[in-house]
Write a protein that holds these residues in place. Structure first.
Motif, PDB file in Angstrom:
ATOM      1  N   PRO A  52       2.249  -3.605  -5.928  1.00 58.07           N
ATOM      2  CA  PRO A  52       2.586  -3.552  -7.325  1.00 58.07           C
ATOM      3  C   PRO A  52       3.492  -4.729  -7.626  1.00 58.07           C
ATOM      4  CG  PRO A  52       2.887  -1.251  -6.313  1.00 58.07           C
ATOM      5  CD  PRO A  52       2.670  -2.220  -5.209  1.00 58.07           C
ATOM      6  N   GLN A  53       4.438  -5.117  -6.542  1.00 57.25           N
ATOM      7  CA  GLN A  53       5.128  -6.182  -7.055  1.00 57.25           C
ATOM      8  C   GLN A  53       4.663  -7.500  -6.796  1.00 57.25           C
ATOM      9  OE1 GLN A  53       5.341  -3.946  -4.593  1.00 57.25           O
ATOM     10  NE2 GLN A  53       6.744  -4.236  -2.802  1.00 57.25           N
TER      11      GLN A  53
ATOM     12  N   TYR B 110       3.739  12.938   3.349  1.00 58.00           N
ATOM     13  CA  TYR B 110       3.570  11.225   3.193  1.00 58.00           C
ATOM     14  C   TYR B 110       4.763  10.812   3.697  1.00 58.00           C
ATOM     15  CZ  TYR B 110      -0.798  10.673  -0.189  1.00 58.00           C
ATOM     16  OH  TYR B 110      -1.668  10.349  -0.607  1.00 58.00           O
TER      17      TYR B 110
ATOM     18  N   ARG C  53      11.420   0.943   6.472  1.00 59.89           N
ATOM     19  CA  ARG C  53      10.497   1.713   6.142  1.00 59.89           C
ATOM     20  C   ARG C  53       9.708   0.898   4.893  1.00 59.89           C
ATOM     21  NH1 ARG C  53       7.828   2.943   1.955  1.00 59.89           N
ATOM     22  NH2 ARG C  53       9.569   2.681   0.814  1.00 59.89           N
ATOM     23  N   GLN C  54       8.538   0.476   4.900  1.00 57.03           N
ATOM     24  CA  GLN C  54       7.832  -0.190   3.658  1.00 57.03           C
ATOM     25  C   GLN C  54       6.061  -0.081   3.935  1.00 57.03           C
ATOM     26  OE1 GLN C  54       7.709  -4.519   3.712  1.00 57.03           O
ATOM     27  NE2 GLN C  54       8.008  -4.558   6.019  1.00 57.03           N
ATOM     28  N   THR C  55       5.776  -0.113   2.743  1.00 56.62           N
ATOM     29  CA  THR C  55       4.085  -0.072   3.051  1.00 56.62           C
ATOM     30  C   THR C  55       3.544  -1.325   3.410  1.00 56.62           C
ATOM     31  OG1 THR C  55       4.199   1.308   0.984  1.00 56.62           O
ATOM     32  CG2 THR C  55       2.102   0.353   1.477  1.00 56.62           C
TER      33      THR C  55
ATOM     34  N   ARG D 113      -0.179  -3.099   4.361  1.00 59.28           N
ATOM     35  CA  ARG D 113      -1.608  -2.726   4.123  1.00 59.28           C
ATOM     36  C   ARG D 113      -2.612  -3.967   4.703  1.00 59.28           C
ATOM     37  NH1 ARG D 113       1.439  -2.655  -0.539  1.00 59.28           N
ATOM     38  NH2 ARG D 113       1.343  -0.841  -1.706  1.00 59.28           N
TER      39      ARG D 113
ATOM     40  N   SER E 282      -9.037   1.104  -3.043  1.00 58.50           N
ATOM     41  CA  SER E 282      -7.732   1.621  -3.964  1.00 58.50           C
ATOM     42  C   SER E 282      -6.407   1.097  -3.226  1.00 58.50           C
ATOM     43  CB  SER E 282      -7.589   3.339  -4.003  1.00 58.50           C
ATOM     44  OG  SER E 282      -7.712   3.649  -2.581  1.00 58.50           O
ATOM     45  N   THR E 283      -6.878   0.009  -2.242  1.00 57.78           N
ATOM     46  CA  THR E 283      -5.539  -0.627  -2.070  1.00 57.78           C
ATOM     47  C   THR E 283      -5.221  -1.733  -2.828  1.00 57.78           C
ATOM     48  OG1 THR E 283      -6.279  -0.081   0.303  1.00 57.78           O
ATOM     49  CG2 THR E 283      -4.489  -1.431   0.165  1.00 57.78           C
ATOM     50  N   CYS E 284      -3.906  -1.834  -3.183  1.00 57.90           N
ATOM     51  CA  CYS E 284      -3.628  -2.835  -3.903  1.00 57.90           C
ATOM     52  C   CYS E 284      -2.808  -3.950  -3.105  1.00 57.90           C
ATOM     53  CB  CYS E 284      -2.803  -2.761  -5.197  1.00 57.90           C
ATOM     54  SG  CYS E 284      -1.261  -1.575  -4.678  1.00 57.90           S
TER      55      CYS E 284
ATOM     56  N   TYR F 120       5.257   8.143   6.601  1.00 54.93           N
ATOM     57  CA  TYR F 120       5.844   6.667   6.595  1.00 54.93           C
ATOM     58  C   TYR F 120       6.957   6.633   7.508  1.00 54.93           C
ATOM     59  CZ  TYR F 120       4.264   4.672   2.116  1.00 54.93           C
ATOM     60  OH  TYR F 120       3.195   3.774   1.414  1.00 54.93           O
TER      61      TYR F 120
ATOM     62  N   CYS G 294       0.547   3.321   5.071  1.00 53.33           N
ATOM     63  CA  CYS G 294       0.318   3.280   3.172  1.00 53.33           C
ATOM     64  C   CYS G 294      -0.052   4.549   2.834  1.00 53.33           C
ATOM     65  CB  CYS G 294      -0.596   2.152   3.135  1.00 53.33           C
ATOM     66  SG  CYS G 294      -1.099   1.721   1.233  1.00 53.33           S
ATOM     67  N   GLY G 295       0.507   5.129   1.948  1.00 53.43           N
ATOM     68  CA  GLY G 295       0.275   6.314   1.229  1.00 53.43           C
ATOM     69  C   GLY G 295      -0.818   5.750   0.263  1.00 53.43           C
ATOM     70  N   LEU G 296      -1.795   6.722  -0.381  1.00 55.66           N
ATOM     71  CA  LEU G 296      -3.005   6.425  -1.172  1.00 55.66           C
ATOM     72  C   LEU G 296      -2.752   7.314  -2.469  1.00 55.66           C
ATOM     73  CD1 LEU G 296      -6.091   5.443   0.911  1.00 55.66           C
ATOM     74  CD2 LEU G 296      -4.283   3.984  -0.255  1.00 55.66           C
ATOM     75  N   SER G 297      -2.918   6.895  -3.509  1.00 58.15           N
ATOM     76  CA  SER G 297      -3.198   7.829  -4.706  1.00 58.15           C
ATOM     77  C   SER G 297      -4.712   8.366  -4.956  1.00 58.15           C
ATOM     78  CB  SER G 297      -2.967   6.969  -6.080  1.00 58.15           C
ATOM     79  OG  SER G 297      -1.761   6.282  -6.020  1.00 58.15           O
ATOM     80  N   PHE G 298      -5.666   7.792  -4.550  1.00 54.95           N
ATOM     81  CA  PHE G 298      -6.959   8.040  -4.747  1.00 54.95           C
ATOM     82  C   PHE G 298      -7.708   8.720  -3.596  1.00 54.95           C
ATOM     83  CE2 PHE G 298      -5.988   4.795  -7.469  1.00 54.95           C
ATOM     84  CZ  PHE G 298      -6.299   5.213  -8.834  1.00 54.95           C
TER      85      PHE G 298
HETATM   86  C1  LIG Z   1       2.142   9.146  -3.396  1.00 58.29           C
HETATM   87  C2  LIG Z   1       1.817   7.533  -3.099  1.00 58.29           C
HETATM   88  C3  LIG Z   1       0.716   6.993  -3.805  1.00 58.29           C
HETATM   89  C4  LIG Z   1       0.365   5.754  -3.299  1.00 58.29           C
HETATM   90  N1  LIG Z   1      -0.596   5.072  -3.624  1.00 58.29           N
HETATM   91  C5  LIG Z   1      -1.067   3.953  -3.271  1.00 58.29           C
HETATM   92  C6  LIG Z   1      -2.517   3.171  -3.407  1.00 58.29           C
HETATM   93  O1  LIG Z   1      -3.321   4.061  -3.899  1.00 58.29           O
HETATM   94  N2  LIG Z   1      -2.655   2.074  -3.062  1.00 58.29           N
HETATM   95  C7  LIG Z   1      -1.559   1.388  -2.439  1.00 58.29           C
HETATM   96  O2  LIG Z   1      -1.918   0.132  -2.113  1.00 58.29           O
HETATM   97  N3  LIG Z   1      -0.388   1.781  -2.403  1.00 58.29           N
HETATM   98  C8  LIG Z   1       0.006   3.119  -2.599  1.00 58.29           C
HETATM   99  N4  LIG Z   1       1.088   3.570  -2.385  1.00 58.29           N
HETATM  100  C9  LIG Z   1       2.329   2.663  -1.804  1.00 58.29           C
HETATM  101  C10 LIG Z   1       2.978   2.350  -2.874  1.00 58.29           C
HETATM  102  O3  LIG Z   1       2.449   1.186  -3.583  1.00 58.29           O
HETATM  103  C11 LIG Z   1       4.489   1.878  -2.460  1.00 58.29           C
HETATM  104  O4  LIG Z   1       5.260   2.632  -1.825  1.00 58.29           O
HETATM  105  C12 LIG Z   1       5.467   0.995  -3.466  1.00 58.29           C
HETATM  106  O5  LIG Z   1       4.765  -0.051  -3.787  1.00 58.29           O
HETATM  107  C13 LIG Z   1       6.619   0.704  -2.872  1.00 58.29           C
HETATM  108  O6  LIG Z   1       6.527   0.012  -1.635  1.00 58.29           O
HETATM  109  P1  LIG Z   1       7.238   0.072  -0.321  1.00 58.29           P
HETATM  110  O7  LIG Z   1       6.442   1.259   0.020  1.00 58.29           O
HETATM  111  O8  LIG Z   1       7.060  -1.035   0.529  1.00 58.29           O
HETATM  112  O9  LIG Z   1       8.593   0.549  -0.629  1.00 58.29           O
HETATM  113  C14 LIG Z   1       1.446   5.067  -2.719  1.00 58.29           C
HETATM  114  C15 LIG Z   1       2.837   5.400  -2.442  1.00 58.29           C
HETATM  115  C16 LIG Z   1       2.820   6.729  -2.265  1.00 58.29           C
HETATM  116  C17 LIG Z   1       4.140   7.401  -2.081  1.00 58.29           C
END
Ligand SMILES: Cc1cc2nc3c(=O)[nH]c(=O)nc-3n(C[C@H](O)[C@H](O)[C@H](O)COP(=O)(O)O)c2cc1C
Length: 489
Positions: free
Chosen positions: A393-394, A441, A286-288, A290, A388-390, A445, A456-460
């Motif tokens: 973060p890493q 979520y 499992r990973q995000t 995008r 809102s997609t980055c 995933y 990909c989960g989103l915050s916004f």
């Molecule tokens: C509640 C929640 C909100 C998140 N919001 C965003 C977001 O707004 N934009 C985005 O690109 N990724 C978002 N993510 C994905 C996280 O950035 C991601 O889970 C984190 O970087 C760890 O990476 P991984 O999922 O590959 O382990 C979100 C994930 C969760 C669970």
């Protein structure tokens, strides 16, 4: 004059069988609504008089040093003094300061523990907590903070200028200057009430009140702290919850949510494709993701994704036999109280075998109900998702706004009234809805990973855009989460 009396909700009764006196408190816990009690074994006459007077007109006390000589208390009894301190510390006593115009200010305890604080050295400065709120009420202005053990009721308008003084760090002298003549002798008592209630604190060199220190250092916002305290407090004040007027009509919504739709699109039943991954492999993988490829996801995969996440397995009756019994649902994902008040809506951007548009997932019939084409608000939601997609973060550059629009944006919308019907009293409805969103979520995933989709989960998200797209007022159904899926690149 400074006077103590029992706060509302304190009842004194005698337990004849054991010649005890029982003081019933207004406090209970969220799980056990039975009032907490204090038992006083074989009280002497002094204590009985004290209990009677605290229940009626109250008793005067000079500045924290035993009873003043007054009828019924010709001599001071140390046992009575200790009882008074004990009632105070248990949050059972209101402390009133009165002047020529009657009660000027009083401290109402809100929790079953109250730590008395006294006016600090003259050079110290005090100020309101950063989290203070002032609410108008019938008898004046109520001053409180989410975490405070007590609230202050300001009922003498001549004290209103004090509110402005306490906005900034101030010395005893500046407080004195804002007091009317007849209350000057109570300046130290008043400062003690401000500090004991927790609505004000002693400032450090940076002007931060001591009571706020850790919350400020941790970056708590007023809204989050209020929400946190409101939903996580274990003890409750029964009188306060009874006092807040409610016009809530307990309307139990049906568990299954039917929408009027333009057309119904049947989804294929669950397939057996790509199900070779073991559960633990899914967790490991499992990973995000995008980034999506040219070729969009298929209606078949979308169908599997919805089925394994949210379809209704069974309708059940919860709390059978109780008056509060209600319809619940069982789904692959867990949901608080089996209420499952969250519905899935899909902004289908591109999907092989399915027209672009805005759909409601009928989790009972496992079908999609088309609500509209890709309207302006739907396009807005897709744009907001991409914005809102980055990059992750890493990644070296996380600059948002570089993201691709997903093939499908899943919008989670809560039917608040379903949670409120069960949790109106506990005040936990919204907190539980957000926890349900987190649970969904994770389910999305894991299922997306198992199916080889990009999750990909989103915050916004935008409640306004969802309201426009769905045509539903947000107090009926409000968007509370967004999740993107696509065909991974
Ligand atoms: C509640 C929640 C909100 C998140 N919001 C965003 C977001 O707004 N934009 C985005 O690109 N990724 C978002 N993510 C994905 C996280 O950035 C991601 O889970 C984190 O970087 C760890 O990476 P991984 O999922 O590959 O382990 C979100 C994930 C969760 C669970």
């Amino acid at each position: 004059m400074l006077r103590y009396r029992f706060r509302d909700g304190v009842n004194v009764r005698s337990d004849q069988s054991r010649s005890d006196v029982v003081v019933e408190t207004p406090y209970a816990t969220r799980l056990n609504s039975i009032r907490q009690c204090v038992s006083l074994g074989h009280p002497d006459d002094f204590l009985k008089t004290l209990l009677a007077r605290l229940s009626q007109q109250g008793v005067e006390r000079s500045h924290c040093s035993g009873f003043q000589a007054s009828p019924g208390f010709d001599s001071v009894d140390p046992g009575v003094d200790a009882a008074l301190d004990d009632f105070y510390a248990r949050g059972l006593l209101i402390t009133e300061i009165s002047g020529l115009k009657g009660c000027a200010i009083c401290l109402n305890p809100l929790r079953p523990s109250l730590r008395q604080r006294f006016a600090p050295e003259a050079f110290c400065r005090i100020k309101f907590s950063k989290f203070v709120r002032i609410d108008p009420c019938r008898d004046g202005l109520e001053i409180s903070t989410p975490a405070a053990s007590g609230s202050l009721l300001l009922s003498d308008q001549r004290l209103f200028p004090l509110l402005m003084v306490l906005v900034s760090p101030c010395t005893e002298e500046s407080i004195r200057q804002s007091l009317p003549e007849d209350l000057l002798i109570h300046c130290a008592d008043l400062m003690s009430l401000l500090l004991t209630s927790g609505v004000a604190g002693v400032c450090d060199d940076h002007g931060v009140a001591d009571i706020d220190q850790t919350a400020v250092e941790s970056g708590w916002t007023e809204q989050d702290l209020a929400f946190h305290c409101h939903t996580r407090n274990h003890t409750i004040d029964l009188c306060r919850s009874e006092r807040s007027p409610t016009v809530f009509i307990n309307r139990q919504l049906p568990a299954k949510h039917q929408r009027i739709v333009l057309e119904t699109v049947a989804l294929p039943g669950p397939s057996r494709i790509n199900h070779s991954l073991s559960f633990f492999q899914v967790i490991r993988d499992r990973q995000t993701v995008r980034v999506y490829q040219e070729q969009p996801i298929t209606a078949g995969l979308l169908s599997d994704f919805l089925w394994h996440s949210m379809h209704i397995r069974e309708e059940i009756l919860c709390d059978p036999g109780l008056s509060r019994s209600y319809q619940g649902l069982l789904r692959p994902v867990a949901g608080s109280g089996a209420l499952h008040s969250i519905e899935l809506y899909l902004c289908v951007h591109r999907c092989a075998g399915l027209q672009p548009g805005f759909y409601h997932y009928d989790s009972s019939g496992h079908s999609l109900g088309k609500l509209s084409g890709l309207s302006e608000p739907c396009l807005g939601m897709l744009e907001l998702a991409a914005a809102s997609t980055c990059r992750a973060p890493q990644a070296a550059s996380v600059s948002p706004g570089q993201g691709q629009q997903p093939d499908v944006l899943v919008v989670m919308a809560a039917r608040y009234a379903r949670h409120a019907a069960l949790h109106h009293q506990t005040g936990l409805s919204y907190a539980l809805i957000l926890k349900d969103v987190g649970s969904i979520y994770q389910q999305l995933y894991l299922v997306a990973t198992a199916l080889g989709l990009a999750p990909c989960g989103l915050s916004f998200g935008s409640s306004e855009l969802f309201e426009q797209a769905s045509g539903l007022p947000s107090d009926l159904e409000c968007s509370v989460g967004e999740f993107m899926i696509g065909n991974p690149a």
